[in-house]
Design an enzyme around this catalytic site. Structure first.
Site, PDB file in Angstrom:
ATOM      1  N   GLU A 147      14.496 -66.314  -4.175  1.00  0.00           N
ATOM      2  CA  GLU A 147      15.230 -66.918  -5.285  1.00  0.00           C
ATOM      3  C   GLU A 147      15.924 -65.827  -6.097  1.00  0.00           C
ATOM      4  O   GLU A 147      15.612 -64.638  -5.934  1.00  0.00           O
ATOM      5  CB  GLU A 147      14.276 -67.731  -6.163  1.00  0.00           C
ATOM      6  CG  GLU A 147      13.617 -68.875  -5.411  1.00  0.00           C
ATOM      7  CD  GLU A 147      12.804 -69.796  -6.306  1.00  0.00           C
ATOM      8  OE1 GLU A 147      12.662 -69.484  -7.512  1.00  0.00           O
ATOM      9  OE2 GLU A 147      12.312 -70.826  -5.803  1.00  0.00           O
TER      10      GLU A 147
ATOM     11  N   GLY B 245      34.921 -39.004  13.717  1.00  0.00           N
ATOM     12  CA  GLY B 245      35.794 -39.957  13.032  1.00  0.00           C
ATOM     13  C   GLY B 245      35.947 -41.265  13.771  1.00  0.00           C
ATOM     14  O   GLY B 245      36.133 -42.324  13.151  1.00  0.00           O
TER      15      GLY B 245
ATOM     16  N   GLU C 234      12.992 -59.977   5.314  1.00  0.00           N
ATOM     17  CA  GLU C 234      11.651 -60.257   5.857  1.00  0.00           C
ATOM     18  C   GLU C 234      10.588 -59.402   5.165  1.00  0.00           C
ATOM     19  O   GLU C 234       9.557 -59.074   5.739  1.00  0.00           O
ATOM     20  CB  GLU C 234      11.588 -60.038   7.381  1.00  0.00           C
ATOM     21  CG  GLU C 234      12.720 -60.668   8.180  1.00  0.00           C
ATOM     22  CD  GLU C 234      12.635 -62.180   8.237  1.00  0.00           C
ATOM     23  OE1 GLU C 234      12.216 -62.764   7.231  1.00  0.00           O
ATOM     24  OE2 GLU C 234      13.006 -62.759   9.263  1.00  0.00           O
TER      25      GLU C 234
END
Length: 381
Positions: A126, A339, A362
């Site tokens: 939440e 790169g 998790e």
């Protein structure tokens, strides 16, 4: 303990590896760029038994082991860690119904979950409770044969597209004992979704908030008794942690394979890169770390299959080690490309972006250390 795979395990791994190579890997960069959620491809995987890997076979599951699942998710993640990770979340949610649901609930939802006709999400986190999951505030108030839900879940993979949400809600007082688990259908009136989050990685699956505003959910959709929801959530996460570690290893192995191919072809100062001893040592260390993490993962998976008393601790250890190693190996592979590794077309930077979140979800890797530390200290008393 197993240190070699049997013929059946090799067949399962190779099946998943072949599917990933043919149906996932060629499209992974496009899905990432376009933020495309490949549900149809996941349903193809489900037709191979991957939609309900460790679900009992009376409802269409494959009835395989956690060890088998680790092999499958590593193989799938070689094609795309994001897709593999979502399938692992779907399996975790389905398992919670299989393990804690009534026979009626199992037969209502699981046959279609195993084919991925229905897609499932896991809803615990939440806005105000992440690592402190027992402090969740989404409230479910009993009203006759229904619960009335108010609150919000955050960072929910598949939200807005999933059909079912296995959600932890508060039906009682504060703390873990006040939490229950409900299976919530996505089209329930009063359920809505936030915007698709803009993320560093995992772009081939949507991530949204799930919002409950006086949503009425039947009491018949509760898994088990009131007050055992936190236990159910944590049991689901034991396997989820193994799965996400496996996904990290699969992505990292793919990155290492790309680095080996690149250093074999690229030349500098008159020699191929793989002729420089310093780079040979780096490649060797990457392979060693991956093999150590894989062996650890297998041990933890076997322990969970046996229901060993120390399985939860081993799952936390394997998750911390495997996801840290996976990210570091992928990051080293990017460095070996120079790169070019920073360019999206080579596929390395996507793996790095995807694997970074595995150290967070998790249960963060700091929480994994906390689980291990508590076990050590309790054992020393």
């Amino acid at each position: 303990m197993q240190f070699a795979l049997n013929d059946d395990q090799i067949a399962v791994r190779d099946m998943a590896r072949a599917f990933a190579a043919e149906r996932i890997a060629p499209f992974a960069l496009t899905w990432d760029e376009e933020k495309f959620f490949p549900v149809d491809v996941m349903r193809e995987a489900a037709a191979l038994g991957i939609g309900g890997i460790y679900i009992r076979d009376d409802v269409g599951g494959s009835a395989l082991t956690r060890f088998d699942a680790a092999l499958i998710f590593e193989a799938l993640a070689g094609g795309c860690p994001t897709v593999s990770s979502f399938i692992s979340i779907h399996n975790m949610a389905a398992w919670m119904i299989d393990a804690y649901g009534s026979d009626e609930q199992r037969h209502k939802w699981l046959p279609r979950l195993c084919t991925m006709e229905l897609i499932a999400s896991y809803a615990l986190t939440e806005p105000g409770s992440g690592s402190d999951a027992a402090a969740l505030g989404t409230r479910a108030v009993r009203d006759g044969d229904h619960y009335v839900l108010n609150g919000q879940k955050q960072f929910i993979s598949g939200a807005g597209r999933s059909d079912l949400y296995v959600a932890m809600v508060r039906t009682g007082g504060n703390g873990p004992s006040g939490i229950s688990t409900l299976v919530i259908e996505g089209d329930t009136p009063g359920v809505s979704f936030g915007a698709n989050e803009r993320k560093m990685g995992w772009n081939a699956q949507p991530t949204r908030a799930v919002i409950f505003e006086n949503a009425r959910v039947p009491v018949a959709n509760r898994l088990g008794d009131e007050g055992i929801g936190f236990k159910i959530a944590m049991a689901g996460l034991d396997g989820g942690r193994l799965n996400i570690a496996a996904c990290s290893l699969g992505g990292a192995q793919s990155a290492l394979d790309k680095a080996l191919a690149y250093t074999r072809e690229r030349k500098a100062f008159g020699k191929r890169l793989d002729e420089f001893q310093a780079l040979q040592f780096r490649l060797a260390d990457m392979a060693i770390e991956l093999e150590a993490a894989r062996t650890f993962l297998w041990r933890a998976a076997a322990a969970l299959d046996r229901k060993d008393p120390d399985a939860t601790t081993l799952c936390a250890m394997a998750k911390r080690f495997g996801t840290d190693v996976g990210f570091e190996v992928a990051n080293q592979a990017l460095q070996l490309h120079g790169g070019y590794g920073y360019l999206s077309e080579y596929g390395i930077e996507k793996i790095v972006r995807d694997l970074r979140v595995h150290q967070i979800l998790e249960g963060t890797n700091e929480i994994m250390r906390l689980i291990v530390a508590r076990k050590l200290i309790e054992g020393a008393r």
